[in-house]
Design a protein around this motif. Structure first.
Motif, PDB file in Angstrom:
ATOM      1  N   ILE A  38       4.514 -21.874 -57.216  1.00 43.64           N
ATOM      2  CA  ILE A  38       4.946 -21.904 -56.178  1.00 43.64           C
ATOM      3  C   ILE A  38       6.147 -22.239 -55.042  1.00 43.64           C
ATOM      4  O   ILE A  38       5.904 -21.988 -53.736  1.00 43.64           O
ATOM      5  CB  ILE A  38       4.207 -22.908 -55.165  1.00 43.64           C
ATOM      6  CG1 ILE A  38       4.965 -24.682 -55.329  1.00 43.64           C
ATOM      7  CG2 ILE A  38       2.870 -23.139 -55.631  1.00 43.64           C
ATOM      8  CD1 ILE A  38       4.046 -26.086 -54.216  1.00 43.64           C
ATOM      9  N   ASN A  60       5.883 -28.188 -49.919  1.00 38.48           N
ATOM     10  CA  ASN A  60       6.592 -27.217 -50.077  1.00 38.48           C
ATOM     11  C   ASN A  60       7.569 -27.538 -48.293  1.00 38.48           C
ATOM     12  O   ASN A  60       6.964 -27.024 -47.490  1.00 38.48           O
ATOM     13  CB  ASN A  60       6.004 -25.770 -49.990  1.00 38.48           C
ATOM     14  CG  ASN A  60       6.829 -25.378 -50.694  1.00 38.48           C
ATOM     15  OD1 ASN A  60       7.992 -25.167 -50.184  1.00 38.48           O
ATOM     16  ND2 ASN A  60       5.883 -24.139 -50.420  1.00 38.48           N
ATOM     17  N   ASP A  69       1.134 -26.789 -49.005  1.00 40.90           N
ATOM     18  CA  ASP A  69       0.798 -25.837 -49.811  1.00 40.90           C
ATOM     19  C   ASP A  69      -0.511 -26.454 -50.171  1.00 40.90           C
ATOM     20  O   ASP A  69      -0.740 -27.610 -50.626  1.00 40.90           O
ATOM     21  CB  ASP A  69       1.652 -25.409 -51.384  1.00 40.90           C
ATOM     22  CG  ASP A  69       2.958 -24.260 -50.515  1.00 40.90           C
ATOM     23  OD1 ASP A  69       2.360 -23.800 -48.833  1.00 40.90           O
ATOM     24  OD2 ASP A  69       3.227 -24.144 -51.366  1.00 40.90           O
ATOM     25  N   ILE A  71      -3.478 -25.492 -53.029  1.00 43.71           N
ATOM     26  CA  ILE A  71      -3.764 -25.281 -54.203  1.00 43.71           C
ATOM     27  C   ILE A  71      -5.629 -25.630 -54.711  1.00 43.71           C
ATOM     28  O   ILE A  71      -5.421 -26.985 -54.637  1.00 43.71           O
ATOM     29  CB  ILE A  71      -2.805 -25.575 -55.298  1.00 43.71           C
ATOM     30  CG1 ILE A  71      -1.917 -25.295 -54.975  1.00 43.71           C
ATOM     31  CG2 ILE A  71      -3.027 -25.412 -56.344  1.00 43.71           C
ATOM     32  CD1 ILE A  71      -0.067 -25.537 -55.779  1.00 43.71           C
ATOM     33  N   LEU A  81      -3.407 -20.494 -54.921  1.00 46.97           N
ATOM     34  CA  LEU A  81      -2.847 -21.178 -53.769  1.00 46.97           C
ATOM     35  C   LEU A  81      -3.636 -20.210 -52.831  1.00 46.97           C
ATOM     36  O   LEU A  81      -3.520 -19.279 -52.621  1.00 46.97           O
ATOM     37  CB  LEU A  81      -1.422 -20.380 -54.159  1.00 46.97           C
ATOM     38  CG  LEU A  81      -0.884 -20.974 -52.755  1.00 46.97           C
ATOM     39  CD1 LEU A  81      -0.494 -22.247 -52.575  1.00 46.97           C
ATOM     40  CD2 LEU A  81       1.482 -20.266 -52.666  1.00 46.97           C
ATOM     41  N   SER A  84      -1.710 -22.587 -46.394  1.00 44.18           N
ATOM     42  CA  SER A  84      -0.707 -23.913 -46.686  1.00 44.18           C
ATOM     43  C   SER A  84      -1.135 -24.152 -45.194  1.00 44.18           C
ATOM     44  O   SER A  84      -1.276 -23.529 -44.359  1.00 44.18           O
ATOM     45  CB  SER A  84       0.594 -23.155 -46.772  1.00 44.18           C
ATOM     46  OG  SER A  84       0.987 -22.466 -45.690  1.00 44.18           O
TER      47      SER A  84
END
Length: 497
Positions: A38, A60, A69, A71, A81, A84
């Motif tokens: 990522i 992140n 983020d 996922i 992903l 965010s």
């Protein structure tokens, strides 16, 4: 009709029994089943999994960072992903995340880290904000109690770079069931114990150091009944115990030191000695744990710590020097071979603290103390007593598999940092993340007095987050280990066979 019903019921019961047996006998051996990259440096620090939405939330702070983020792990072999959550409006870097009952808690430092930070709670399904709570300076780790009623944050309170501002280190307790009311605890109630604690290896040091300002909470573990928390005080070399219900810091356990002259603790102290050689040396290690986890056994809460070590290294104050430094003078009586020890092939390259070792207030050091213990340890959570230490097994095992980072020999070796525990089948399993060896070591700790090494798992570069997902909460129905690595932004998913 009756016969058919009996048959169906019998089959259902048989299925249930087989499923229970499968879980109970689940193999504790892990293999990689999925991964995702990522970003770059700082892109995959701490992660938290929500079993309700099958989302993995990952800190992140990489390029374009200050975000969490999201996922999707519905298909573990192909993590996706999804997007965010920006935390920019709440302050600076997000340092930690935790999940409970459809809620995501994030620890976010202030734009100027010495100011009070925030714990922000989001809905895991909609990702909308539920609450924003002001806590202490530099909230570094956040965790829910197992019953989901409280959120705790370890507020490290690091000084600014000039060391002219040193905030109070604190722990915040947030009541989820009381509209997120917060109580932030400092260590002033234990200040009268300073002298006694220091004699046992607790460290209060630095520029204009005071007991209250100098303590820096790092990481938290909480008992299964949600009543007690234990907090690592990394730079101070101790563990604090907290009564969550009464919101009281009840104890500080100093951790003492590790003797590297003991052959079982032998280390390679140099990155310029022509190879990897483990030997006994007149040096002591300061445990200084980062990650901590708790697992009871026979009524005793055993604390597991990853003894990473950490230095205070700022423009305004730095505690570390290499032994070969001209300002490091060795007592000729204690170290008759001082000139030889200060060569790079021996101890010259080793980083030590200058805050300890001068026992007679002259210009020379009578003892040498390096940072961290290059090990994981087990402590009695009721007394602070050391129950077990892995001695030099981590570095030795890394050497055996060709993963020992010799370039870090002069510092802290493999640097065990993250740690977590899970129940896999009928065994208690410990996972220890090694920041510099880019790996996780797996141990059977069903008997905490005799941990047994099971497996070495290679992961991304600089593993920071070591997350266990139990079989009953896993998308696959089998236990998972999720490792997030901050240096290369790679997240690896390991599953049981």
């Amino acid at each position: 009709m009756r016969k058919s019903c009996l048959t169906v019921c019998a089959l259902a019961l048989l299925f249930a029994c087989n499923k229970a047996t499968d879980v109970k006998t689940e193999n504790a051996f892990f293999n990689e089943i999925g991964s995702i990259d990522i970003g770059d440096v700082g892109a995959a620090e701490i992660s938290a999994f929500d079993p309700l939405t099958k989302k993995l939330f990952v800190v992140n702070n990489g390029t374009g960072g200050n975000r969490i983020d999201v996922i999707q792990l519905g298909n573990l072999a192909n993590p996706v992903l999804m997007g965010s959550i920006s935390v920019t409006k709440y302050g600076g870097f997000v340092n930690s995340v935790a999940v409970s009952n459809g809620k995501l808690a994030a620890a976010i430092e202030a734009t100027d880290k010495v100011n009070p930070g925030k714990v922000v709670v989001f809905n895991t399904a909609t990702e909308a904000e539920i609450a924003s709570v002001t806590v202490g300076s530099l909230p570094d780790m956040v965790i829910f109690t197992p019953d989901g009623k409280f959120i705790l944050s370890a507020n490290e309170g690091e000084p600014n770079d000039a060391y002219t501002i040193d905030p109070v280190g604190t722990v915040s307790i947030i009541s989820v069931t009381e509209n997120y009311a917060v109580a932030t605890l400092d260590f002033s109630s234990l200040a009268s114990q300073e002298a006694a604690l220091k004699t046992k290896g607790f460290r209060i040091f630095g520029k204009n150091a005071s007991f209250i300002k100098d303590i820096e909470p790092e990481y938290i573990a909480i008992s299964a009944n949600s009543n007690t928390a234990w907090v690592t005080l990394q730079e101070n070399n101790g563990i604090a115990q907290i009564d969550i219900k009464t919101k009281t810091i009840t104890n500080i356990y100093p951790l003492g030191f590790k003797d590297y002259s003991n052959v079982q603790n032998s280390i390679d102290p140099s990155d310029q000695d022509g190879g990897i050689t483990f030997g006994s040396w007149p040096v002591k290690g300061i445990y200084m744990p980062d990650g901590i986890a708790v697992m009871p056994n026979n009524g005793i809460p055993f604390l597991y710590t990853a003894n990473e070590g950490d230095a205070r290294e700022y423009t305004g104050y730095s505690e570390i020097r290499r032994i070969n430094s001209s300002v490091v003078l060795l007592d000729p009586v204690k170290f008759p071979n001082a000139a030889l020890l200060k060569t790079n092939a021996q101890l010259g390259r080793l980083n030590i603290t200058t805050s300890l070792g001068n026992t007679d207030a002259d210009a020379e050091l009578e003892e040498l103390y390096s940072l961290g213990a290059r090990s994981f340890s087990i402590w009695n959570g009721n007394t602070g007593e050391l129950v077990f230490d892995s001695k030099n097994e981590i570095d030795k095992k890394a050497f055996e598999v060709g993963k020992y980072p010799d370039g870090r020999s002069d510092d802290k070796g493999c640097e065990p940092e993250g740690i977590t525990i899970g129940r896999v089948g009928n065994k208690d399993i410990l996972f220890v993340g090694l920041e510099r060896a880019n790996a996780v070591m797996v141990y059977d700790i069903t008997n905490p007095l005799k941990p047994t090494f099971i497996q070495w798992l290679n992961c991304g570069e600089g593993p920071e987050g070591v997350l266990f997902v139990s079989a009953d909460k896993s998308p696959s129905g089998k236990s998972l280990l999720i490792v997030s690595s901050e240096t290369d932004g790679v997240i690896k998913i390991f599953g049981t066979l």
